[in-house]
Design an enzyme around this catalytic site. Structure first.
Site, short mmCIF file in Angstrom:
data_model
loop_
_atom_site.label_atom_id
_atom_site.label_comp_id
_atom_site.label_asym_id
_atom_site.label_seq_id
_atom_site.Cartn_x
_atom_site.Cartn_y
_atom_site.Cartn_z
N PRO A 13 -48.10 5.76 3.29
CA PRO A 13 -48.89 4.79 2.54
C PRO A 13 -50.26 4.65 3.21
CG PRO A 13 -47.22 3.67 3.87
CD PRO A 13 -46.96 5.14 4.01
N CYS A 96 -48.36 -2.51 10.01
CA CYS A 96 -49.81 -2.53 9.86
C CYS A 96 -50.44 -3.55 10.82
CB CYS A 96 -50.17 -2.87 8.41
SG CYS A 96 -51.94 -2.94 8.17
N LYS A 135 -41.00 0.31 7.46
CA LYS A 135 -41.90 1.13 8.29
C LYS A 135 -42.41 0.25 9.42
CE LYS A 135 -46.07 4.04 7.90
NZ LYS A 135 -47.28 3.34 8.31
N HIS A 179 -43.75 4.77 13.20
CA HIS A 179 -45.01 5.29 13.73
C HIS A 179 -44.88 5.23 15.25
CE1 HIS A 179 -49.72 4.97 13.58
NE2 HIS A 179 -49.29 5.92 14.36
N GLY A 220 -46.93 9.84 12.81
CA GLY A 220 -48.04 9.68 13.76
C GLY A 220 -48.53 11.01 14.30
N GLY A 221 -49.75 11.39 13.89
CA GLY A 221 -50.43 12.54 14.51
C GLY A 221 -49.85 13.91 14.19
N GLY A 241 -49.70 11.38 7.29
CA GLY A 241 -50.75 10.58 6.67
C GLY A 241 -52.06 11.32 6.58
N ARG A 242 -52.90 11.15 7.61
CA ARG A 242 -54.28 11.62 7.52
C ARG A 242 -54.43 13.11 7.28
NH1 ARG A 242 -55.65 8.42 12.90
NH2 ARG A 242 -53.45 8.92 13.14
#
Ligand SMILES: Cc1cc2nc3c(=O)[nH]c(=O)nc-3n(C[C@H](O)[C@H](O)[C@H](O)COP(=O)(O)O)c2cc1C
Length: 341
Positions: A13, A96, A135, A179, A220-221, A241-242
């Site tokens: 997300p 978050c 999450k 994460h 994560g990463g 994600g990114r």
């Protein structure tokens, strides 16, 4: 354990990124990956424009709706409302670090109150038969938030994380997406909180060893297929994600993890051609085609043509975005357009 779809990869997300347009685009690249919405607050679902917040295109399934909330009753109402939409999973945001979210006792600050998280998961489960997931991070640190579970304002060790799991497992979440960094609630921006606290994958792997019956997804990463393969030897699934957003062609490799025969032969040309009717449809309804296309800026990442693609999409065009896409198909390097991704 309600694990109705056996996904190995999900797309995280991401506020302002994983809207319905991005998810439509992502679905052209991968059929099996679980896609997440942006975080939506329970208050917004209860009081806001539900159609605008919750509508999505049926091709996007499987899709998980992520909700940020601080109150089990509100959460119950929000999940009940979302029952009218065909989401495949409902996820609670407990990771978050944003002030706007954590300051309101939502997101990562909830980690100081695992009993409350358990109550929230139970409340979601009483509102839906769909999988209910959570999450979170591997820990948090705060100069403001303390609780009986976290008397010193932080936890960042496997023992504490295991205690956290024992408490939230009373509500039997269907999956924990973790994460692998702590969230630092004050002093770091949300962006810094995604980079500065060090990644600790071993903590997540060790948690899985302690809770073999819990379904654990690591986040994560993660940037390469090799990394995904490695993580899958330790945990049940992986969330990206990114890297998926900035380099969407990465997603085209995901389906081959399930079955090498399953992977589609995709080229950037086929993706753009498949996107065209969607963009035309948005334009015919007077919707924001520019926003939809902004999510495709990374399609030529690391390829010749990348700056031309970005320039074309960002230049205010005199014609429609669909004409612009047709022009792009003519002007981008043809060999790159036709190369398999
Ligand atoms: C722009 C942006 C927005 C994000 N919004 C959310 C969100 O709404 N809910 C959430 O749980 N995490 C959010 N995240 C965190 C991601 O879901 C993910 O946990 C984080 O980026 C680490 O994964 P990655 O290294 O693969 O990007 C966001 C991340 C980014 C970059």
């Amino acid at each position: 354990m309600n694990n109705s779809f056996n996904h190995m990869i999900s797309i995280a997300p991401m506020v302002d990124k994983t809207d319905r347009h991005f998810r439509y685009f992502a679905r052209l690249l991968t059929k099996k990956t679980l896609l997440y919405t942006e975080m939506i607050t329970s208050q917004a679902i209860i009081h806001g424009d539900r159609k605008k917040l919750l509508d999505f295109n049926p091709t996007e399934n499987p899709v998980a709706l992520q909700i940020a909330a601080s109150n089990p009753d509100e959460l119950y109402k929000a999940v009940k409302i979302a029952e009218d939409w065909n989401y495949d999973e409902i996820n609670l945001n407990a990771g978050c670090p944003s002030d706007r979210v954590s300051g309101n006792m939502m997101g990562a600050s909830l980690m100081a109150y695992p009993e409350l998280i358990a109550e929230m998961i139970s409340s979601m489960k009483s509102a839906t038969k769909k999988p209910v997931t959570v999450k979170h991070r591997i820990g948090i640190s705060s100069s403001k938030v303390t609780s009986s579970f976290m008397p010193y304002g932080f936890f960042n060790d496997l023992g504490h994380l295991s205690d956290f799991m024992i408490i939230i497992n009373k509500a039997a979440p269907d999956r924990n997406i973790i994460h692998a960094r702590i969230a630092i609630l004050e002093g770091l921006s949300p962006k810094e909180n995604r980079d500065i606290p060090p990644l600790d994958y071993d903590m997540v792997y060790n948690l899985k060893k302690q809770f073999p019956n819990s379904i654990i997804e690591i986040n994560g990463g993660i940037k390469t297929l090799d990394e995904i393969h490695e993580h899958l030897t330790h945990v049940d699934s992986v969330m990206i994600g990114r890297e998926a957003y900035s380099n969407p062609a990465f997603m085209a490799r995901f389906d081959s993890l399930y079955n090498p025969q399953d992977s589609m032969t995709l080229t950037r040309r086929t993706i753009i051609e498949d996107l065209l009717p969607y963009i035309e449809d948005l334009e015919s309804k007077g919707e924001n085609a520019h926003l939809a296309l902004s999510h495709t800026l990374g399609l030529f990442q690391n390829q010749p043509g990348s700056s031309l693609w970005k320039r074309l999409l960002s230049t205010p065009s005199l014609g429609t975005k669909s004409i612009l896409l047709r022009d792009a198909l003519a002007s981008l390097p043809q060999d790159i357009l036709d190369k398999e991704i």
